[in-house]
Design a protein around this motif. Structure first.
Motif, short mmCIF file in Angstrom:
data_model
loop_
_atom_site.label_atom_id
_atom_site.label_comp_id
_atom_site.label_asym_id
_atom_site.label_seq_id
_atom_site.Cartn_x
_atom_site.Cartn_y
_atom_site.Cartn_z
N MET A 1 0.87 -1.18 -0.03
CA MET A 1 -0.16 0.11 0.12
C MET A 1 0.87 1.24 -0.04
SD MET A 1 -3.18 1.06 2.63
CE MET A 1 -3.19 -0.66 3.27
N SER A 2 0.68 2.05 -0.92
CA SER A 2 1.40 3.30 -1.29
C SER A 2 0.87 4.54 -0.56
CB SER A 2 1.79 3.44 -2.65
OG SER A 2 0.65 4.05 -3.13
N GLY A 3 -0.13 4.82 -0.04
CA GLY A 3 -0.60 5.71 0.83
C GLY A 3 -0.43 5.47 2.25
N SER A 4 -0.17 6.69 3.11
CA SER A 4 -0.10 6.40 4.56
C SER A 4 -1.34 5.80 5.01
CB SER A 4 0.05 7.79 5.16
OG SER A 4 -0.97 8.70 5.45
N GLY A 5 -1.43 5.27 6.33
CA GLY A 5 -2.58 4.74 6.94
C GLY A 5 -3.50 5.76 7.16
N THR A 6 -3.17 7.16 7.65
CA THR A 6 -4.13 8.17 7.97
C THR A 6 -4.59 8.58 6.48
OG1 THR A 6 -2.57 8.71 9.59
CG2 THR A 6 -4.05 10.54 8.71
N GLU A 7 -4.06 8.55 5.62
CA GLU A 7 -4.48 9.14 4.25
C GLU A 7 -5.59 8.25 3.66
OE1 GLU A 7 -2.03 9.22 0.80
OE2 GLU A 7 -3.05 10.98 0.04
N VAL A 8 -5.26 6.81 3.80
CA VAL A 8 -6.32 5.96 3.62
C VAL A 8 -7.56 5.84 4.42
CG1 VAL A 8 -6.62 3.25 3.19
CG2 VAL A 8 -4.59 4.46 2.15
N ASP A 9 -7.44 5.87 5.64
CA ASP A 9 -8.31 6.06 6.48
C ASP A 9 -9.25 7.24 6.30
OD1 ASP A 9 -7.23 3.92 7.78
OD2 ASP A 9 -6.50 4.78 9.60
N ALA A 10 -8.69 8.44 6.04
CA ALA A 10 -9.54 9.49 5.66
C ALA A 10 -10.24 9.58 4.24
CB ALA A 10 -8.43 10.86 5.66
N THR A 110 -4.32 14.69 3.66
CA THR A 110 -3.84 14.35 2.41
C THR A 110 -3.02 15.40 2.07
OG1 THR A 110 -5.56 15.62 1.35
CG2 THR A 110 -5.78 13.08 1.56
N THR A 111 -2.03 15.06 0.80
CA THR A 111 -1.11 15.83 0.26
C THR A 111 -1.28 15.92 -1.16
OG1 THR A 111 0.64 14.12 -0.03
CG2 THR A 111 0.57 15.56 2.07
N GLY A 112 -0.35 17.02 -1.92
CA GLY A 112 -0.40 16.96 -3.36
C GLY A 112 -1.90 17.06 -3.83
N GLU A 113 -2.04 16.15 -5.06
CA GLU A 113 -3.23 16.36 -5.75
C GLU A 113 -4.51 16.22 -4.99
OE1 GLU A 113 -6.00 17.05 -9.01
OE2 GLU A 113 -3.87 17.57 -8.89
N ARG A 114 -4.22 14.96 -4.20
CA ARG A 114 -5.74 14.61 -3.38
C ARG A 114 -5.90 15.61 -2.41
NH1 ARG A 114 -2.81 9.47 -3.16
NH2 ARG A 114 -4.10 8.03 -4.40
N ARG A 115 -5.05 16.50 -2.07
CA ARG A 115 -5.47 17.53 -0.99
C ARG A 115 -6.13 18.58 -1.92
NH1 ARG A 115 -1.47 20.16 3.18
NH2 ARG A 115 -2.35 18.54 4.62
N THR A 116 -5.49 18.87 -3.08
CA THR A 116 -6.20 19.69 -4.02
C THR A 116 -7.60 19.28 -4.38
OG1 THR A 116 -4.11 20.33 -5.01
CG2 THR A 116 -5.86 21.03 -6.10
N ARG A 117 -7.96 18.18 -4.67
CA ARG A 117 -9.28 17.71 -4.94
C ARG A 117 -10.06 17.81 -3.66
NH1 ARG A 117 -8.42 12.32 -7.63
NH2 ARG A 117 -6.98 12.21 -6.27
N ALA A 118 -9.41 17.60 -2.57
CA ALA A 118 -10.25 17.60 -1.35
C ALA A 118 -10.78 19.18 -1.02
CB ALA A 118 -9.60 16.98 -0.10
N VAL A 119 -9.82 19.98 -1.24
CA VAL A 119 -10.14 21.61 -1.03
C VAL A 119 -11.26 21.87 -2.07
CG1 VAL A 119 -9.26 23.92 -1.43
CG2 VAL A 119 -7.86 22.27 -0.43
N GLY A 120 -11.17 21.39 -3.43
CA GLY A 120 -12.31 21.51 -4.08
C GLY A 120 -13.58 20.90 -3.84
#
Length: 148
Positions: A1-10, A110-120
Motif C-alpha cells: 500500500m503506497s498511501g499512509s494509513g492516515t490518508e487511506v483512513d481519511a 492528504t497532500t498534493g493532488e488529493r489535497r487539491t481535490r479535497a479542497v475543491g
C-alpha cells in the motif's frame, strides 16, 4: 500500500460519507417533484450527480493505494420530515454539512493532488449548502465548537 494509513483512513471515511450522500439524494430525488419543486429538484439532482462522481473517484483512489474500498452500509435510516419540500431541503443541508466536515478532515490528511481535490470538494459542498438554505461560513467544514 503506497498511501499512509492516515490518508487511506481519511479516504475511506470520505467514501463512506459519499455512499450515504448518494443514498439520501436518491431518496430525496424520488420524493421531490420535478414540476412542482423545480428548483429543489434541480439542486437535488446536481448533488446526486456530484456525490456519485466523487464516490466513484474515491473508490479508484483507494484501490490505487492498494486498499479495498469500503462498501455502502446495508441500510440507512431516512431522516424525519421528508414529506415537505422544506424538510427535504433541510435533510440535504444536513448531508452537505456532514460531507463538508469529512472533506475538511480529508484536506488535513492528504497532500498534493488529493489535497487539491479535497479542497475543491470542500468548496463545492460549501456552495451547495446555499442551494439548500445554508448560510455562508468563514470556515466551512469545521465544527462550530472548534472555532471558539
Amino acid at each position: 500500500m503506497s498511501g499512509s494509513g492516515t490518508e487511506v483512513d481519511a479516504l475511506q471515511t470520505t467514501l463512506a460519507a459519499e455512499h450515504a450522500a448518494v443514498w439520501l439524494y436518491g431518496l430525496l430525488g424520488a420524493r421531490t417533484s420535478q414540476s412542482a419543486e423545480a428548483g429543489l429538484y434541480t439542486a437535488v439532482r446536481a448533488a446526486y450527480d456530484a456525490h456519485r462522481e466523487r464516490r466513484d473517484a474515491l473508490t479508484g483512489d483507494i484501490a490505487s493505494l492498494g486498499a479495498s474500498p469500503v462498501g455502502s452500509a446495508p441500510a440507512y435510516t431516512p431522516p424525519a420530515g421528508l414529506d415537505t419540500a422544506a424538510g427535504r431541503a433541510s435533510a440535504a443541508l444536513v448531508v452537505e454539512r456532514s460531507c463538508a466536515e469529512t472533506y475538511a478532515a480529508l484536506v488535513g490528511s492528504t497532500t498534493g493532488e488529493r489535497r487539491t481535490r479535497a479542497v475543491g470538494m470542500l468548496a463545492d459542498a460549501a456552495v451547495r449548502e446555499l442551494s439548500f438554505g445554508g448560510e455562508p461560513e468563514a470556515f466551512p467544514g469545521l465544527p462550530s465548537d472548534s472555532l471558539s
